[in-house]
Design an enzyme around this catalytic site. Structure first.
Site, PDB file in Angstrom:
ATOM      1  N   GLU A  12       0.804  -1.219   0.000  1.00  0.00           N
ATOM      2  CA  GLU A  12       0.000   0.000   0.000  1.00  0.00           C
ATOM      3  C   GLU A  12       0.841   1.276   0.000  1.00  0.00           C
ATOM      4  O   GLU A  12       0.323   2.353  -0.311  1.00  0.00           O
ATOM      5  CB  GLU A  12      -0.946  -0.021   1.201  1.00  0.00           C
ATOM      6  CG  GLU A  12      -1.982  -1.120   1.084  1.00  0.00           C
ATOM      7  CD  GLU A  12      -2.787  -1.330   2.349  1.00  0.00           C
ATOM      8  OE1 GLU A  12      -3.963  -1.728   2.232  1.00  0.00           O
ATOM      9  OE2 GLU A  12      -2.250  -1.111   3.460  1.00  0.00           O
ATOM     10  N   ASP A 196     -11.707  -6.936  -2.328  1.00  0.00           N
ATOM     11  CA  ASP A 196     -12.441  -8.194  -2.221  1.00  0.00           C
ATOM     12  C   ASP A 196     -13.871  -7.892  -1.788  1.00  0.00           C
ATOM     13  O   ASP A 196     -14.201  -6.753  -1.461  1.00  0.00           O
ATOM     14  CB  ASP A 196     -11.754  -9.146  -1.235  1.00  0.00           C
ATOM     15  CG  ASP A 196     -11.720  -8.584   0.184  1.00  0.00           C
ATOM     16  OD1 ASP A 196     -12.704  -8.780   0.908  1.00  0.00           O
ATOM     17  OD2 ASP A 196     -10.726  -7.942   0.558  1.00  0.00           O
TER      18      ASP A 196
END
Length: 228
Positions: A12, A196
Site C-alpha cells: 500500500e 475483495d
C-alpha cells in the site's frame, strides 16, 4: 506543512515510494518511516503493519514525534455495499470498530466507555479528495468504513456488520487511526480501494487484487498531495 501517509501493508505504500523516489529512511518505535521533501511540504510515509494497535501507534508517532499536521490513510478494504466493485474507491465519511463489544453493560456494539461508536473524518480533506477525483475522472464513493482485528471471510459476519453499522466497507486499521486523530485534533482522510467482497471468496480475490487495488488508492492520494 507536514503530511503523514499511512498504509497497513508494504503493497500500500510501495506506489508512493516508487513515485517520489528520493526519500530519507528513519527508524523509530519499531517501525520505518520515509521522509520526502517536496518544497514547502514534507511527507512522512509509513507501513503501519496490520491491525488496530500497530496503526494507532504509527498515527500517534507521526503526529507526536514527526509533527504531522494532516494524516491520509491509503489502502484496500473489503466491500460490503453491493454497488462496489473490485478496484472502486471509497472515502470514509465516518468509521467504527465492529469488533468492540461491551453490550453487557447496556452499550451498543462498537462503543467504548467515554468514547463513541462512530468517528468522523475531516470534511476539508474529504472535500479535497472528492474535488481531485472529479477533476481526474475518478469515481469515488463515500461511505461508512468498519474496522476490526479480523479478516472478514464470512458472509454471515459481513451481513451482521452491514446491518449493525450500516457499513459500506471493512478493513483493519482506519477507525483506530481515526480515534487517534480525533483525540489529537489532527485532520484525517481515509481512502480505500476495494480488493475483495468480504464474503466466502474474500481471501482469493484479496490476494489476487491487493496490489492493483492499492495502486488505484495511491494514485488519488498522490494527486491530493499535489493540491495540499
Amino acid at each position: 506543512m507536514i503530511i503523514g501517509v499511512i498504509g497497513a501493508m508494504r503493497e500500500e505504500i510501495t506506489p508512493l515510494l516508487e513515485h517520489y523516489k528520493d526519500y530519507e529512511t528513519l527508524a523509530f518505535g519499531g517501525n520505518t518511516f520515509y521522509k520526502v521533501a517536496l518544497g514547502s511540504k514534507t511527507l512522512i510515509i509509513a507501513c503501519s503493519r496490520i491491525g488496530k494497535v500497530h496503526s494507532a501507534l504509527t498515527a500517534s508517532t507521526m503526529i507526536l514525534h514527526f509533527g504531522c499536521e494532516r494524516i491520509i490513510f491509503n489502502g484496500v478494504a473489503g466491500g460490503i455495499n453491493p454497488s462496489y466493485k473490485i478496484g472502486d474507491l471509497v472515502l470514509a465519511s465516518k468509521l467504527c470498530q465492529h469488533d468492540v463489544d461491551i453490550t453487557i453493560f447496556g452499550h451498543p456494539f462498537g462503543y467504548f466507555s467515554e468514547g463513541k461508536v462512530f468517528t468522523e473524518s475531516d470534511s476539508v480533506l474529504n472535500g479535497l479528495a472528492k474535488a481531485v477525483a472529479k477533476e481526474n475522472g475518478i469515481n469515488l464513493y463515500e461511505g461508512i468504513v468498519a474496522t476490526g482485528d479480523q479478516f472478514i471471510g464470512s458472509k454471515e459476519r459481513k451481513e451482521w456488520i452491514k446491518k449493525e453499522f450500516n457499513a459500506d466497507a471493512i478493513e483493519m486499521e482506519g477507525a483506530s487511526v481515526a480515534v487517534v486523530c480525533d483525540n489529537l485534533n489532527t485532520p484525517l482522510c481515509v481512502i480505500r480501494a476495494i480488493s475483495d467482497n468480504a464474503g466466502d471468496e474474500a481471501l482469493v480475490s484479496y490476494e489476487e487484487f491487493l496490489e492493483s487495488s492499492a495502486r488505484v488508492s495511491a494514485s488519488l492520494v498522490i494527486k491530493m498531495i499535489e493540491k495540499l
